[in-house]
Design a protein around this motif. Sequence first.
Motif, PDB file in Angstrom:
ATOM      1  N   LEU A   1       0.834  -1.208   0.000  1.00 13.95           N
ATOM      2  CA  LEU A   1       0.000   0.000   0.000  1.00 13.95           C
ATOM      3  C   LEU A   1       0.869   1.259   0.000  1.00 13.95           C
ATOM      4  N   ARG A   2       1.961   1.229   0.765  1.00 13.18           N
ATOM      5  CA  ARG A   2       2.868   2.387   0.796  1.00 13.18           C
ATOM      6  C   ARG A   2       3.518   2.591  -0.572  1.00 13.18           C
ATOM      7  N   GLU A   3       3.973   1.502  -1.177  1.00 13.05           N
ATOM      8  CA  GLU A   3       4.608   1.582  -2.502  1.00 13.05           C
ATOM      9  C   GLU A   3       3.663   2.168  -3.541  1.00 13.05           C
ATOM     10  N   GLU A   4       2.381   1.872  -3.417  1.00 16.84           N
ATOM     11  CA  GLU A   4       1.381   2.348  -4.370  1.00 16.84           C
ATOM     12  C   GLU A   4       0.735   3.665  -3.927  1.00 16.84           C
ATOM     13  N   ASN A   5       1.310   4.286  -2.888  1.00 17.29           N
ATOM     14  CA  ASN A   5       0.806   5.555  -2.340  1.00 17.29           C
ATOM     15  C   ASN A   5      -0.670   5.490  -1.947  1.00 17.29           C
ATOM     16  N   LEU A   6      -1.090   4.350  -1.412  1.00 12.77           N
ATOM     17  CA  LEU A   6      -2.476   4.170  -0.985  1.00 12.77           C
ATOM     18  C   LEU A   6      -2.615   4.083   0.536  1.00 12.77           C
ATOM     19  N   TYR A   7      -1.508   3.916   1.228  1.00 13.38           N
ATOM     20  CA  TYR A   7      -1.553   3.693   2.675  1.00 13.38           C
ATOM     21  C   TYR A   7      -2.163   4.870   3.426  1.00 13.38           C
ATOM     22  N   ARG A   8      -1.695   6.075   3.171  1.00 15.64           N
ATOM     23  CA  ARG A   8      -2.188   7.249   3.915  1.00 15.64           C
ATOM     24  C   ARG A   8      -3.689   7.450   3.735  1.00 15.64           C
ATOM     25  N   GLY A   9      -4.181   7.266   2.521  1.00 12.95           N
ATOM     26  CA  GLY A   9      -5.605   7.421   2.248  1.00 12.95           C
ATOM     27  C   GLY A   9      -6.439   6.391   2.997  1.00 12.95           C
ATOM     28  N   LEU A  10      -5.978   5.142   2.989  1.00 11.25           N
ATOM     29  CA  LEU A  10      -6.688   4.084   3.701  1.00 11.25           C
ATOM     30  C   LEU A  10      -6.667   4.353   5.201  1.00 11.25           C
ATOM     31  N   ARG A  11      -5.522   4.745   5.711  1.00  4.92           N
ATOM     32  CA  ARG A  11      -5.384   5.037   7.142  1.00  4.92           C
ATOM     33  C   ARG A  11      -6.315   6.175   7.536  1.00  4.92           C
ATOM     34  N   GLU A  12      -6.422   7.195   6.696  1.00  2.14           N
ATOM     35  CA  GLU A  12      -7.298   8.327   6.981  1.00  2.14           C
ATOM     36  C   GLU A  12      -8.768   7.895   6.989  1.00  2.14           C
ATOM     37  N   LYS A  13      -9.163   7.046   6.061  1.00  2.00           N
ATOM     38  CA  LYS A  13     -10.541   6.541   6.036  1.00  2.00           C
ATOM     39  C   LYS A  13     -10.855   5.753   7.307  1.00  2.00           C
ATOM     40  N   ILE A  14      -9.932   4.924   7.720  1.00  4.98           N
ATOM     41  CA  ILE A  14     -10.121   4.141   8.940  1.00  4.98           C
ATOM     42  C   ILE A  14     -10.233   5.069  10.145  1.00  4.98           C
ATOM     43  N   SER A  15      -9.384   6.082  10.214  1.00  8.36           N
ATOM     44  CA  SER A  15      -9.414   7.029  11.330  1.00  8.36           C
ATOM     45  C   SER A  15     -10.727   7.810  11.363  1.00  8.36           C
ATOM     46  N   LYS A  16     -11.220   8.217  10.202  1.00  8.38           N
ATOM     47  CA  LYS A  16     -12.491   8.949  10.153  1.00  8.38           C
ATOM     48  C   LYS A  16     -13.655   8.064  10.601  1.00  8.38           C
ATOM     49  N   ARG A  17     -13.649   6.811  10.191  1.00  7.38           N
ATOM     50  CA  ARG A  17     -14.702   5.885  10.626  1.00  7.38           C
ATOM     51  C   ARG A  17     -14.634   5.659  12.133  1.00  7.38           C
ATOM     52  N   ASP A  18     -13.414   5.536  12.656  1.00  8.38           N
ATOM     53  CA  ASP A  18     -13.234   5.354  14.091  1.00  8.38           C
ATOM     54  C   ASP A  18     -13.756   6.576  14.842  1.00  8.38           C
TER      55      ASP A  18
END
Length: 152
Positions: A96-113
């Motif tokens: 996910l980090r290599e594909e620059n998707l990690y931060r976006g996924l982490r942010e979505k999870i944090s917003k849901r939390d």
Amino acid sequence: MFQSFVVIFRGPQSLNEAGYEARLWERLQSLTDKDDWHGQAHDERVSADPTDLHFSLSFAKEAFFVVGLHPNASRPARRFAFPAIVFNPHEQFEKLREENLYRGLREKISKRDEALAGSRNPMLQTFGEKSEAPQYSGRAVENSWKCPYHRS
């Protein structure tokens, strides 16, 4: 793209957060001891030292990020009907980090939390900023917390 392995235990269901955390680390230590007994080395891509910024649990030379779930978790996202341990392969986070998707996924999870609990999980850290060990149980731990785990 994502895979997780979940171990669900019948009980005990009455554990408080500290009790669940103690049981979680007992189980993880037991698995690690068996790994050592079978001659399996720790995944070289991560550290075996739970105080290290690059620590990750490892079994059969494969690193995992662990998520603990149980009925009495203070964070609603960590509540489950039975005590459980979720093993997420570390490698999928690296992809996910290599594909620059990690931060976006982490942010979505944090917003849901935040929507579920009213606040973002204060224990959530990015790999390499702090050890991930304090995050495993889901309990908010103090800065003085010492991980009961060790790798031989």
